[in-house]
Design a protein around this motif. Structure first.
Motif, short mmCIF file in Angstrom:
data_model
loop_
_atom_site.label_atom_id
_atom_site.label_comp_id
_atom_site.label_asym_id
_atom_site.label_seq_id
_atom_site.Cartn_x
_atom_site.Cartn_y
_atom_site.Cartn_z
N ASN A 369 76.59 17.27 42.74
CA ASN A 369 76.03 18.28 43.64
C ASN A 369 77.13 19.16 44.26
N TYR A 370 78.23 19.36 43.52
CA TYR A 370 79.34 20.20 43.98
C TYR A 370 79.87 19.76 45.34
N LEU A 407 75.84 21.10 33.55
CA LEU A 407 75.96 19.97 32.62
C LEU A 407 77.14 20.19 31.68
N VAL A 408 77.29 21.41 31.19
CA VAL A 408 78.39 21.74 30.29
C VAL A 408 79.73 21.68 31.04
N SER A 409 79.76 22.18 32.28
CA SER A 409 81.00 22.14 33.08
C SER A 409 81.44 20.70 33.31
N LEU A 410 80.47 19.80 33.48
CA LEU A 410 80.80 18.39 33.67
C LEU A 410 81.32 17.77 32.38
N LEU A 411 80.78 18.18 31.25
CA LEU A 411 81.27 17.69 29.96
C LEU A 411 82.72 18.10 29.75
N TYR A 415 84.72 19.58 36.82
CA TYR A 415 84.46 18.86 38.08
C TYR A 415 84.32 17.38 37.75
N ASP A 416 84.58 16.54 38.74
CA ASP A 416 84.37 15.10 38.56
C ASP A 416 82.97 14.73 39.03
N GLN A 427 84.25 6.73 24.78
CA GLN A 427 85.38 6.87 25.70
C GLN A 427 84.94 7.66 26.94
N ASP A 428 85.14 7.08 28.10
CA ASP A 428 84.82 7.77 29.36
C ASP A 428 85.75 8.97 29.50
N ILE A 429 85.20 10.15 29.62
CA ILE A 429 86.05 11.35 29.67
C ILE A 429 86.91 11.38 30.94
N ALA A 430 86.53 10.61 31.96
CA ALA A 430 87.35 10.55 33.17
C ALA A 430 88.63 9.77 32.94
N GLY A 431 88.70 9.03 31.82
CA GLY A 431 89.87 8.21 31.54
C GLY A 431 90.78 8.76 30.47
#
Length: 616
Positions: A369-370, A407-411, A415-416, A427-431
């Motif tokens: 939610n930004y 949704l695309v920006s999060l992919l 943003y986290d 693979q978790d993209i945050a890692g």
């Protein structure tokens, strides 16, 4: 000597910079540390210059005494060793020390220090999140980066110069005055106390004024650049006068800080004039009185009054140097708030590169939610689950504000997530590293932005090692080659060498879109994202490019967003979003048969736009 000083420090170190400390001294030392040896040498030579200059005045006093007492015929014979030594100091030592001081300052520090600081600050800022730049003027950020780099350099150099050169100068002067008679040193000590008091009470105010000026200057630059960047919109709505008012409001604020600063400068100048006049009167009168009493020599009178005149001239210079120092401190303090800011999106410690083997994309119970605190019912993305199989081509549709582009920006990890996880091949993209993540995804957006560089450089942005032949081939596949050959910029560069203007303003929307498509075709990433990729194209060109896009999609995982539903109706699966959730999914015919939101959007579509609630 010039080359040695210029190459004494690596100006563009390849290592990625770390976040600078948020405190003033820590921030300055962060950028000054690589130059510490050169700064120390510069300060040492400045101190030597101060000592030599004061000693020269003392020698003049001795010379007056020698001349007053000497026989003209035997003067040279008696004093030639002292005169020869002074000649050597004047002709050799003093110029050599001055040269060394200037070389280390001008060649070693003035250029290198500021440029390295800019390089490090720019690289740190460039890796800030998308949200960082969306919340500020690009021109304002750039201005703060440029101003702060100069402020850091000048704060360090002025501090060394003032503390050492001036300190040594005044200490030497007091000592030499006292050597003639201790009473001669008293006016100088009193003057120094008054000088320090003026600086202590008035000059710090200039630091705050300087910070206000720096902020106002950055704001004016940001407003002006904002108008220039969006000049087409300004012209389209005939709002030049409104932009004049917008800029003038900023300039008036800036001018107000200038007025306050100049008022303070005038007060400082007047007080210094009075203080200097008092010093000259006191030292001159006291020296004459002491000479009348036979306590000091004529040379001492000449030496002290001459040095006081020199100090009188230096006092104004010192004042402006100190004022400049505090102004730079204000500029740096203002810039710290922009530069020394934590990055919102960072690679985790030990993050590994993403390895794409199949191209499976999974959104697992994600929420976003930004950063705004809102209820679960009105979040941008709320408890969304979606899995895209390897090689599957899905289309995402929904009303404006449904969360499709988010949704695309999060992919892409602009943003986290606030909750949940996004996986690519498990693979978790945050890692994984951000560079490898975005390198595995090719994207064409509706609002295409090009760099103010050549057409070839813009296309090569898709793959830096691409040859010219590969660039041309990608342009041909994107139906862009023919119009590129006809381009010519204001400097006479043609074709692929022509520059496209800031954000590509010299090209039509369709031309920009085709270059962007060529860039993604050249990148050839395993995962493809199309966000209204052909919305700016006419039907004939779109039909030609669609064939190339279909070929590009072969063997790739594709996520396409479109308002013009006809462009994605043939996708393997359609995802319908509303209010940050998936409300329907399936094939085109199945969704039409359900008579739900998708069917409503399809029935209301006219000319490629969604009507209904979005229009409301």
């Amino acid at each position: 000597m010039f080359s040695w000083a210029e190459r004494s420090q690596e100006v563009f170190p390849p290592e990625l910079p770390s976040k600078p400390p948020a405190g003033f001294f820590g921030f300055v030392w962060h950028y000054a540390r690589p130059f510490r040896r050169m700064i120390a040498l510069t300060a040492l030579t400045a101190a030597l210059v101060g000592i030599v200059e004061v000693w020269l005045f003392s020698f003049i006093g001795d010379l007056v005494d020698w001349l007053a007492a000497a026989d003209r015929e035997t003067f040279m014979e008696t004093h030639w060793p002292e005169l020869a030594g002074m000649g050597f100091v004047i002709l050799v030592v003093y110029p050599a020390v001055m040269l060394l001081s200037e070389v280390m300052s001008n060649q070693g520090l003035l250029g290198n220090f500021a440029m390295r600081t800019r390089w490090q600050a720019h690289r740190y800022l460039l890796r800030q999140s998308v949200g960082f730049f969306q919340n500020d003027f690009a021109g304002r950020v750039a201005t703060k980066m440029m101003q702060t780099s100069l402020g850091v350099r000048d704060s360090v150099l002025k501090t060394c110069e003032i503390l050492l050169y001036v300190g040594i100068y005044f200490i030497s002067a007091v000592v030499l005055f006292a050597m003639s008679d201790w009473r001669l040193a008293l006016p100088l000590v009193a003057w120094l106390a008054g000088y320090v008091a003026i600086l202590y009470f008035l000059v710090p105010r200039m630091a705050q004024l300087a910070a206000d000026q720096a902020e106002a200057r950055s704001m004016v630059t940001g407003r002006v650049v904002d108008s220039y960047t969006n000049i087409q919109t300004v012209k389209m709505f005939a709002h030049a006068e409104q932009e004049d008012t917008y800029a003038r409001e900023g300039m008036e604020t800036f001018l107000g800080t200038v007025y306050r600063s100049m008022r303070l400068a005038t007060v400082l100048l007047f007080l210094m004039t009075m203080l200097n006049a008092g010093l000259f009167f006191a030292v001159g009168g006291l020296a004459i009185w002491l000479w009348q009493g036979g306590i000091v020599t004529l040379g001492a009178v000449a030496f002290t009054t001459g040095l006081v005149l020199r100090i009188h001239g230096m006092a104004h210079w010192i004042l402006w140097e100190v004022s400049g120092l505090f102004e730079n401190i204000g500029v740096v303090q203002d810039g710290i708030g922009t530069i020394a800011r934590d990055r919102e999106v960072v690679d985790r410690p030990g993050a590994a590169p993403l390895v794409v083997t199949e191209g499976r994309v999974a959104f697992r119970d994600i929420r976003f939610n930004y950063g705004k605190a809102r209820g679960e019912s009105d979040r941008v993305i709320e408890h969304l689950n979606l899995e895209v199989r390897p090689g599957e081509k899905i289309g995402i549709v929904g009303r404006s504000g449904a969360g499709k582009s988010t949704l695309v920006s999060l992919l892409l990890r602009f943003y986290d997530l606030e909750a949940g996880r996004i996986e690519i091949d498990g693979q978790d993209i945050a890692g994984v590293t951000q560079e490898s993540l975005r390198g595995a995804i090719g994207m064409v957006t509706q609002d295409t932005s090009l760099l103010h560089r050549s057409v070839a450089e813009n296309i090569r942005y898709g793959r830096r090692d691409a040859t010219m032949a590969e660039i041309v081939a990608a342009a041909k596949r994107a139906e862009a080659h023919d119009f590129i050959l006809e381009l010519e910029d204001m400097n006479g560069r043609r074709g692929y060498d022509a520059h496209v203007g800031e954000r590509g303003v010299k090209l039509s929307g369709g031309q920009r879109q085709r270059i962007a498509i060529a860039r993604v075709l050249l990148k050839d990433a395993p995962i493809l994202v199309l966000d209204e990729a052909t919305s700016a194209l006419d039907s004939e060109v779109e039909a030609a490019i669609q064939q190339n896009l279909y070929r590009l999609m072969e063997g790739k995982t594709v996520i396409a967003i479109a308002h013009r539903l006809s462009t994605i109706a043939a996708m393997d699966r359609l995802i319908v979003m509303d209010g940050g959730r998936i409300v329907e999914e399936g094939g085109h015919e199945d969704l039409i048969a359900r008579d739900g939101l998708y069917a409503d959007l399809w029935s209301r579509q006219s000319g490629g736009f969604l009507l209904g609630e979005a229009a409301e």
